[in-house]
Design a protein around this motif. Structure first.
Motif, PDB file in Angstrom:
ATOM      1  N   PRO A 189      66.849  45.465   9.568  1.00 39.80           N
ATOM      2  CA  PRO A 189      66.801  45.236   8.123  1.00 39.80           C
ATOM      3  C   PRO A 189      66.737  43.732   7.836  1.00 39.80           C
ATOM      4  O   PRO A 189      67.441  42.957   8.471  1.00 39.80           O
ATOM      5  CB  PRO A 189      68.141  45.803   7.623  1.00 39.80           C
ATOM      6  N   ILE A 190      65.859  43.361   6.913  1.00 39.62           N
ATOM      7  CA  ILE A 190      65.696  41.946   6.550  1.00 39.62           C
ATOM      8  C   ILE A 190      65.925  41.821   5.045  1.00 39.62           C
ATOM      9  O   ILE A 190      65.275  42.519   4.261  1.00 39.62           O
ATOM     10  CB  ILE A 190      64.277  41.441   6.907  1.00 39.62           C
ATOM     11  N   PHE A 191      66.850  40.962   4.669  1.00 43.32           N
ATOM     12  CA  PHE A 191      67.165  40.786   3.252  1.00 43.32           C
ATOM     13  C   PHE A 191      66.766  39.383   2.812  1.00 43.32           C
ATOM     14  O   PHE A 191      67.243  38.400   3.378  1.00 43.32           O
ATOM     15  CB  PHE A 191      68.660  41.009   3.006  1.00 43.32           C
ATOM     16  N   SER A 192      65.896  39.303   1.819  1.00 43.88           N
ATOM     17  CA  SER A 192      65.515  38.001   1.263  1.00 43.88           C
ATOM     18  C   SER A 192      66.523  37.630   0.194  1.00 43.88           C
ATOM     19  O   SER A 192      66.692  38.366  -0.784  1.00 43.88           O
ATOM     20  CB  SER A 192      64.122  38.087   0.625  1.00 43.88           C
ATOM     21  N   VAL A 193      67.172  36.499   0.379  1.00 40.07           N
ATOM     22  CA  VAL A 193      68.234  36.106  -0.559  1.00 40.07           C
ATOM     23  C   VAL A 193      68.142  34.619  -0.889  1.00 40.07           C
ATOM     24  O   VAL A 193      67.523  33.831  -0.165  1.00 40.07           O
ATOM     25  CB  VAL A 193      69.648  36.396   0.020  1.00 40.07           C
ATOM     26  N   SER A 194      68.792  34.279  -1.982  1.00 35.70           N
ATOM     27  CA  SER A 194      69.067  32.875  -2.257  1.00 35.70           C
ATOM     28  C   SER A 194      70.553  32.760  -2.535  1.00 35.70           C
ATOM     29  O   SER A 194      71.041  33.266  -3.550  1.00 35.70           O
ATOM     30  CB  SER A 194      68.274  32.387  -3.477  1.00 35.70           C
ATOM     31  N   ALA A 195      71.255  32.109  -1.620  1.00 37.98           N
ATOM     32  CA  ALA A 195      72.700  31.950  -1.821  1.00 37.98           C
ATOM     33  C   ALA A 195      72.962  31.043  -3.015  1.00 37.98           C
ATOM     34  O   ALA A 195      74.034  31.072  -3.614  1.00 37.98           O
ATOM     35  CB  ALA A 195      73.342  31.382  -0.561  1.00 37.98           C
ATOM     36  N   LYS A 196      71.944  30.242  -3.367  1.00 44.34           N
ATOM     37  CA  LYS A 196      72.114  29.318  -4.500  1.00 44.34           C
ATOM     38  C   LYS A 196      72.049  30.066  -5.830  1.00 44.34           C
ATOM     39  O   LYS A 196      72.887  29.883  -6.697  1.00 44.34           O
ATOM     40  CB  LYS A 196      71.039  28.242  -4.441  1.00 44.34           C
ATOM     41  N   THR A 197      71.020  30.932  -5.967  1.00 44.56           N
ATOM     42  CA  THR A 197      70.834  31.608  -7.260  1.00 44.56           C
ATOM     43  C   THR A 197      71.457  33.012  -7.291  1.00 44.56           C
ATOM     44  O   THR A 197      71.628  33.582  -8.356  1.00 44.56           O
ATOM     45  CB  THR A 197      69.328  31.774  -7.571  1.00 44.56           C
ATOM     46  N   GLY A 198      71.760  33.550  -6.119  1.00 45.62           N
ATOM     47  CA  GLY A 198      72.311  34.905  -6.064  1.00 45.62           C
ATOM     48  C   GLY A 198      71.227  35.975  -5.988  1.00 45.62           C
ATOM     49  O   GLY A 198      71.514  37.167  -5.871  1.00 45.62           O
ATOM     50  N   GLU A 199      69.963  35.545  -6.013  1.00 46.39           N
ATOM     51  CA  GLU A 199      68.831  36.476  -5.934  1.00 46.39           C
ATOM     52  C   GLU A 199      68.895  37.298  -4.643  1.00 46.39           C
ATOM     53  O   GLU A 199      69.165  36.762  -3.563  1.00 46.39           O
ATOM     54  CB  GLU A 199      67.528  35.647  -5.956  1.00 46.39           C
ATOM     55  N   GLY A 200      68.647  38.587  -4.775  1.00 50.80           N
ATOM     56  CA  GLY A 200      68.490  39.448  -3.599  1.00 50.80           C
ATOM     57  C   GLY A 200      69.774  39.881  -2.919  1.00 50.80           C
ATOM     58  O   GLY A 200      69.730  40.493  -1.851  1.00 50.80           O
ATOM     59  N   PHE A 201      70.929  39.590  -3.521  1.00 52.88           N
ATOM     60  CA  PHE A 201      72.184  39.905  -2.831  1.00 52.88           C
ATOM     61  C   PHE A 201      72.539  41.386  -2.828  1.00 52.88           C
ATOM     62  O   PHE A 201      73.236  41.847  -1.931  1.00 52.88           O
ATOM     63  CB  PHE A 201      73.344  39.079  -3.406  1.00 52.88           C
ATOM     64  N   ASP A 202      72.109  42.134  -3.849  1.00 51.89           N
ATOM     65  CA  ASP A 202      72.567  43.528  -3.953  1.00 51.89           C
ATOM     66  C   ASP A 202      72.209  44.390  -2.735  1.00 51.89           C
ATOM     67  O   ASP A 202      73.092  45.068  -2.200  1.00 51.89           O
ATOM     68  CB  ASP A 202      72.062  44.169  -5.254  1.00 51.89           C
ATOM     69  N   PRO A 203      70.941  44.366  -2.256  1.00 56.34           N
ATOM     70  CA  PRO A 203      70.634  45.202  -1.075  1.00 56.34           C
ATOM     71  C   PRO A 203      71.438  44.796   0.158  1.00 56.34           C
ATOM     72  O   PRO A 203      71.871  45.645   0.946  1.00 56.34           O
ATOM     73  CB  PRO A 203      69.131  44.958  -0.848  1.00 56.34           C
ATOM     74  N   TRP A 204      71.647  43.510   0.321  1.00 53.09           N
ATOM     75  CA  TRP A 204      72.447  43.004   1.446  1.00 53.09           C
ATOM     76  C   TRP A 204      73.895  43.505   1.341  1.00 53.09           C
ATOM     77  O   TRP A 204      74.476  44.006   2.307  1.00 53.09           O
ATOM     78  CB  TRP A 204      72.357  41.469   1.483  1.00 53.09           C
ATOM     79  N   LEU A 205      74.454  43.411   0.155  1.00 54.23           N
ATOM     80  CA  LEU A 205      75.839  43.855  -0.035  1.00 54.23           C
ATOM     81  C   LEU A 205      75.970  45.358   0.177  1.00 54.23           C
ATOM     82  O   LEU A 205      76.952  45.831   0.759  1.00 54.23           O
ATOM     83  CB  LEU A 205      76.338  43.467  -1.436  1.00 54.23           C
ATOM     84  N   GLU A 206      74.958  46.107  -0.290  1.00 53.05           N
ATOM     85  CA  GLU A 206      74.986  47.566  -0.105  1.00 53.05           C
ATOM     86  C   GLU A 206      74.949  47.914   1.384  1.00 53.05           C
ATOM     87  O   GLU A 206      75.670  48.802   1.851  1.00 53.05           O
ATOM     88  CB  GLU A 206      73.798  48.228  -0.828  1.00 53.05           C
ATOM     89  N   TRP A 207      74.092  47.200   2.120  1.00 53.69           N
ATOM     90  CA  TRP A 207      73.996  47.435   3.569  1.00 53.69           C
ATOM     91  C   TRP A 207      75.343  47.170   4.234  1.00 53.69           C
ATOM     92  O   TRP A 207      75.830  47.989   5.021  1.00 53.69           O
ATOM     93  CB  TRP A 207      72.911  46.527   4.171  1.00 53.69           C
ATOM     94  N   LEU A 208      75.946  46.027   3.895  1.00 54.96           N
ATOM     95  CA  LEU A 208      77.212  45.645   4.526  1.00 54.96           C
ATOM     96  C   LEU A 208      78.324  46.632   4.151  1.00 54.96           C
ATOM     97  O   LEU A 208      79.070  47.089   5.021  1.00 54.96           O
ATOM     98  CB  LEU A 208      77.590  44.206   4.109  1.00 54.96           C
ATOM     99  N   LYS A 209      78.376  47.006   2.887  1.00 57.47           N
ATOM    100  CA  LYS A 209      79.400  47.960   2.442  1.00 57.47           C
ATOM    101  C   LYS A 209      79.228  49.307   3.147  1.00 57.47           C
ATOM    102  O   LYS A 209      80.199  49.972   3.494  1.00 57.47           O
ATOM    103  CB  LYS A 209      79.358  48.146   0.919  1.00 57.47           C
ATOM    104  N   GLY A 210      77.951  49.686   3.348  1.00 57.50           N
ATOM    105  CA  GLY A 210      77.665  50.929   4.069  1.00 57.50           C
ATOM    106  C   GLY A 210      78.212  50.888   5.484  1.00 57.50           C
ATOM    107  O   GLY A 210      78.819  51.847   5.969  1.00 57.50           O
TER     108      GLY A 210
END
Ligand code: MG
Ligand code: ZN
Length: 268
Positions: free
Chosen positions: A240-261
């Protein structure tokens, strides 16, 4: 190898440190566990180094299994975050904890050769943070299982659900050292170029997910994101590859869902 795993780890660690001192070229970090390092002068030395490498990694695996057992008993999910220096691991982690700490009790172990920069930054999350400086363990450019085990004495595992280990910034040897973790992620920033998965394949093979960070910079870079993704897939097709920006918060939801799963699978 001694029967006592702690003694085995200590012996291997001691051996490694001695090797650094004996064979390290001045100003260079001798690296017995890596496939590169100082050129071999004789076949004999090569054989000896391979044996030492084997012993260090065997001892590490024993300690890692002990850590894993403890994490299971204490019902703690452990995430190992790895990347090159400057990819944005710490910022990504701060953002991730900010979103997760509403429902999960978290703590962090952060590894660097020197300094407490990252621990200072991470303290804004309110999570307990333990900074490891590997300088005290021979200046290693990775975290090993016995180093993490030692840091655990400063963390109350009964009081947490998630322990994140932010590894030393390095795309090479951290991938070789199991610490007893449940998941491994690699953070790769778009500023690093598309070639890194091909150049550092072990890291991308060993990790369970990749975060492609700093996507807010894409408009300013000649970066071929599709090529970067296909290079990752070439090494680890299902990753799984998640495109994110830690600066803007863009793209965090799929990453967080994966981790929570993943956390849910272990902790229920
Ligand atoms: Mg950092
Ligand atoms: Zn290393």
């Amino acid at each position: 190898m001694p029967n006592n795993p702690t003694a085995a780890a200590a012996a291997a660690s001691d051996l490694r440190i001695r090797l650094h001192h004996k064979e390290g070229r001045p100003g260079h970090h001798s690296h017995p566990h890596s496939r590169g390092g100082a050129p071999e002068k004789t076949h004999q030395r090569a054989t000896r180094e391979i044996k030492v490498v084997r012993r260090v990694l065997d001892a590490n695996d024993i300690m890692a299994d002990q850590n894993r057992k403890l994490f299971s008993e204490k019902k703690v999910f452990v995430l190992n975050m790895m990347s090159s220096p400057g990819s944005g691991k710490t910022t990504t982690l701060i953002k991730t904890l900010g979103k997760l700490m509403t429902g999960l009790r978290c703590a962090v172990i952060v590894g660097d050769i020197c300094s407490t920069y990252d621990a200072d930054q991470l303290s804004v999350t309110g999570a307990p943070v333990v900074q490891i400086n590997t300088d005290e363990f021979g200046g290693d450019c990775h975290l090993a299982a016995h180093v993490v085990a030692r840091a655990l004495s400063d963390i109350d595992l009964d009081e947490i659900d998630l322990l994140v280990v932010e590894n030393v910034g390095n795309l090479v040897c951290p991938a070789e050292f199991d610490m007893g973790e449940d998941a491994r992620v690699v953070v790769l920033s778009v500023a690093e170029g598309e070639d890194k998965p091909i150049k550092y394949p072990l890291m991308f093979r060993q990790c369970d997910a990749a975060l492609l960070n700093k996507v807010d910079l894409l408009p300013y870079l000649d970066y071929d994101k599709d090529l970067a993704v296909s290079n990752i897939r070439q090494i680890h097709p299902e990753m799984p590859i998640f495109s994110v920006s830690a600066k803007t918060g863009e793209g965090f939801d799929p990453w967080l869902e994966w981790l929570k799963g993943r956390i849910k699978v272990k902790l229920g």
